[in-house]
Design a protein around this motif. Structure first.
Motif, mmCIF file in Angstrom:
data_model
loop_
_atom_site.group_PDB
_atom_site.id
_atom_site.type_symbol
_atom_site.label_atom_id
_atom_site.label_comp_id
_atom_site.label_asym_id
_atom_site.label_seq_id
_atom_site.Cartn_x
_atom_site.Cartn_y
_atom_site.Cartn_z
ATOM 1 N N THR A 254 0.776 -1.345 0.062
ATOM 2 C CA THR A 254 0.043 -0.203 -0.095
ATOM 3 C C THR A 254 0.869 1.096 0.010
ATOM 4 O O THR A 254 0.382 2.472 0.396
ATOM 5 N N LEU A 255 2.096 1.104 -0.364
ATOM 6 C CA LEU A 255 3.061 2.409 -0.392
ATOM 7 C C LEU A 255 2.694 2.945 -1.770
ATOM 8 O O LEU A 255 2.791 2.291 -2.852
ATOM 9 N N THR A 256 2.430 4.324 -1.643
ATOM 10 C CA THR A 256 2.358 5.072 -2.814
ATOM 11 C C THR A 256 3.415 6.163 -2.851
ATOM 12 O O THR A 256 3.934 6.197 -1.924
ATOM 13 N N VAL A 257 3.358 6.798 -4.124
ATOM 14 C CA VAL A 257 4.486 7.508 -4.446
ATOM 15 C C VAL A 257 4.388 8.807 -3.488
ATOM 16 O O VAL A 257 5.399 9.333 -2.838
ATOM 17 N N PRO A 258 3.272 9.600 -3.103
ATOM 18 C CA PRO A 258 3.168 10.624 -2.309
ATOM 19 C C PRO A 258 3.640 10.225 -0.738
ATOM 20 O O PRO A 258 4.106 10.908 -0.187
#
Lengths: 317, 442
Positions: free
Chosen positions: A267-271
């Protein structure tokens, strides 16, 4: 000769015109410069600097770019997750929002109840909604898995399973579909009735009426939903962070930091990565590089969609 | 054309100057007179009522000794908040700052965000080598810069359920990893549905304080070589550690079932803590846990964590960390701030009183041997761990705790069975840590 004689007066008039125009434009120009131009220039500037937000920045050339694009192991997973969410979440939200909108416009009685029921979840604050979802879907203590188990369905571990964590976030976003439902409902109610009557006279069925009457009328709204959905999902942060933190069960005390992406960076996103790099590690240069990459992708996708939109729409739209 | 170019150049120069100007946070000074009236802002992380009461009492003792210095304390402050405040600067930024972790000391020292305390010690005649244990001095400095001092320490050991031990016929806590495995299996109780009633010892890295670096300390790993490069792949500590934790999981039902059970646990600092509710028979934790065990419905004890079978002589060791305190670079009252730091960290009576009040390990040599120290045997076990010569702390790094985060991420993959080639994985982890550290250098 007369033109030559009036030349200074004409120039003065033109200057006044320009000043007046600039005067009217100035609120926008100031806003654009302060809230877009300056941050963008600063982001580009710091992407070539080593800067830990304490010591003065020093020029490091392309080192930050090479670090992010070649050496940072989390860049790939974060980009993949963000793009996955953009494709799946936006597509499902549009389909689901349109579907609910269609259903609600067709309901004969209790319209107000259904509209309220579908819109209410959207009013829940994102953090509260996420907390509730993580609680409901907790594989150990949540009621959802108990209910599914009682009817013989082996339920997944939802937010605790890397394969299910992103779909669980999509479920959460579909629960709060009220905003899109309202927009689509307004568009659907705006389709001219006489066109449906004409289609009826031509013997069109429900599918053909949707395909040849409804769809062309609501295309601009669909494109609006897609473009804004893509931009919003590119900035996806809060729900993924809260869900990951809660589901992991890891204690976060004053001496520790929240490590986003649970489970297994799914669930790691760029933001989130931008925040971690910039405000947990104070690696400002690398955070700026990531921001620029995200900005470039968002610009490219949006431009592509807007071109597509131009092709789909007629001059009358 | 030339005018346009000149205008563009001027605009760009102005922009660059503006950016550089914005990029320089405020700087403080050590020119103040510590005998003049002043109000210091002190930010700390304590939030429990009893802890806040204890730190407030410490401040009151300090103010009595220094009537000209008033201290305005703000509690429950995280490292992230301190970091932001010190980088932003401004009038509300703190003078004295503390952190509950030693992980970030390297970053604080190398960036100059916390000032070097050696000149203050020299000025006021404090011999740090005589006052503080070496391990604690090591984790509060980085490459010669002593930008922090220890303000009580934490030692990690084992809490065990004596009633469960008696029920399983186990006479004493395990001392080696093979004893731990054997006892853990005996103590684990499954339900008819395949779930758990109780787990003997859960090594899963996301359980409360089970961050892998803490349990790994039992193997005595070397994180960095003399050249500053990461070297987890080179020693056998990490490999043995992962083999042991995998074996512990396997023997008690496997990673998946244990994780599902873990998600049913209550909050660590609440009465629903899994050890307190009897869901865990043995548990790794710090000395402060004793304070939270008052309402336990079973008899419990403490002991050092077991050690690897091939290192029996190291039994008694544990992982050390602690609260650290320093002076903000932006403080304009650094001499007065030093008076507070010196009192909190080096005044024996103060350190002992505070340690007793919040059940932490004292951080000076004199306080560790003070007769006034809490005589509770469950607490004393941690004092022994803190003084054991094999006990270790994490080495400071220029990149703060980023290498610990990388180790955690890697460990999550290992425990979930996603790392199929451990050697290659550890080499990649070392490369990643080196790349991150290089990136953090100027």
């Amino acid at each position: 000769m007369a033109t030559l004689t009036n030349a200074p007066a004409l120039r003065r008039k033109a200057r006044r015109e320009r000043l007046r125009t600039l005067g009217f434009l100035s609120p926008w120009l100031v806003g654009f410069t302060v809230f877009f131009g300056y941050p963008l220039v600063a982001t580009v500037y710091f992407s070539f600097m080593h800067y830990n937000q304490v010591q003065a920045p020093t020029f490091v050339g392309l080192r930050n770019w090479r670090y992010v694009l070649e050496q940072m192991p989390l860049f790939g997973p974060a980009l993949w997750n963000t793009l996955w969410l953009v494709v799946v979440m936006v597509a499902l939200r549009v389909v689901f929002g349109l579907g609910i909108g269609l259903l609600v416009t067709k309901v004969k009685s209790g319209v107000g109840f259904f509209r309220t029921a579908f819109y209410l979840p959207y009013l829940a604050p994102p953090v509260a909604a996420t907390v509730a979802f993580v609680f409901l879907l907790n594989p150990g203590t949540g009621p959802v898995n108990d209910i599914l188990g009682s009817i013989g369905i082996h339920a997944p571990n939802w937010f605790n399973d890397p394969a299910w964590a992103k779909p669980s976030l999509v479920l959460l976003s579909l629960w709060g579909i009220g905003d899109l439902m309202v927009i689509f409902m307004a568009a659907l109610l705006d389709v001219p009735k006489e066109q449906y009557e004409a289609a009826d006279l031509d013997g069109a069925g429900a599918f053909h009426k949707f395909r040849y009457v409804t769809w062309p009328s609501i295309t601009p709204i669909v494109m609006f939903a897609v473009v804004t959905g893509v931009v919003q999902t590119m900035q996806y942060y809060t729900q993924a962070l809260v869900a990951g933190k809660l589901a992991s069960g890891v204690s976060v005390g004053p001496g520790s930091v929240i490590q986003p992406g649970y489970p297994d960076h799914s669930t790691l996103t760029v933001p989130q990565l931008v925040y971690s790099l910039g405000f947990q590690n104070f690696n400002t240069g690398a955070a700026c590089v990531l921001s620029l990459v995200l900005f470039a992708i968002a610009m490219a996708v949006t431009t592509l969609l807007m071109r597509k939109r131009a092709g789909l729409l007629s001059a009358d739209d | 054309m030339a005018r346009k170019l000149a205008a563009l150049a001027a605009a760009l120069s102005a922009g660059a100057l503006l950016l550089t100007g914005c990029a320089n946070p405020s700087t403080g000074s050590a020119e103040d007179d510590p005998t003049k009236p002043v109000t210091l802002k002190f930010w700390h992380g304590w939030s429990e009522d009893s802890e806040v009461k204890a730190i407030d009492a410490s401040i009151a003792r300090f103010e009595k000794l220094h009537p000209n210095i008033k201290v305005k304390a703000t509690g429950n402050v995280t490292d992230a908040t301190v970091n932001q405040a010190l980088r932003a600067g401004g009038g509300d930024a703190p003078d004295v700052v503390s952190s509950f972790t030693t992980n970030n000391v390297g970053q604080y020292c190398s960036s100059g965000m916390w000032v070097d305390l050696d000149p203050f010690m020299k000025k006021t005649g404090l011999d740090k080598a005589k006052v503080f244990p070496k391990t604690l001095l090591d984790y509060t400095s980085y490459q010669g810069a002593q930008c922090a001092l220890p303000l009580l320490a934490d030692a990690y050991g084992m809490y065990y359920n004596k009633d469960a031990f008696a029920e399983a016929g186990i006479k004493r806590p395990p001392r080696t990893m093979s004893e731990l495995r054997r006892d853990a299996v005996k103590l684990t109780k499954r339900t008819k549905g395949g779930g758990y009633e109780r787990v003997g010892f859960m090594p899963n890295f996301r359980l409360y304080q089970n961050s892998p670096d803490r349990f790994l300390a039992q193997w005595g790993p070397t994180y960095f070589g003399k050249d500053g490069k990461a070297r987890l792949a080179k020693g056998k500590a990490a490999k043995d550690f992962y083999a042991t934790t995998a074996d512990l999981m396997r023997s008690q039902g496997g990673y998946g079932p244990l994780e599902t059970f873990r998600t049913s646990f209550g909050d660590e600092m609440s009465s629903q803590n899994a050890f307190l509710t009897g869901k865990l028979a043995m548990h790794m934790d710090g000395e402060w846990r004793g304070l939270f065990m008052k309402g336990a419905k079973f008899k419990w004890g403490t002991a050092p964590l077991p050690v690897p079978d091939d290192q029996p002589e190291t039994y008694g060791r544990g992982y050390l960390t602690g609260t650290v305190v320093g002076i903000a670079h932006s403080s304009t009252h650094q001499n007065a701030a030093w008076e507070l730091v010196k009192f909190l960290t080096a005044n024996t009576d103060q350190v002992v009183a505070f340690a007793n009040a919040i059940h932490n390990v004292p951080s000076t040599k004199a306080a560790l041997t003070s007769p006034k120290l809490d005589s509770d045997p469950t607490f004393r076990a941690f004092l022994d761990i803190a003084q054991n010569r094999y006990s270790t702390a994490l080495p400071p790094s220029i990149n703060g705790g980023q290498y610990v985060t990388s180790l955690q991420d890697f460990s999550y993959g290992v425990e979930a069975g996603k790392v199929h080639d451990l050697d290659a994985g550890l080499r990649k982890l070392d490369d990643e840590i080196d790349a991150d550290n290089l990136q953090a250098q100027n």
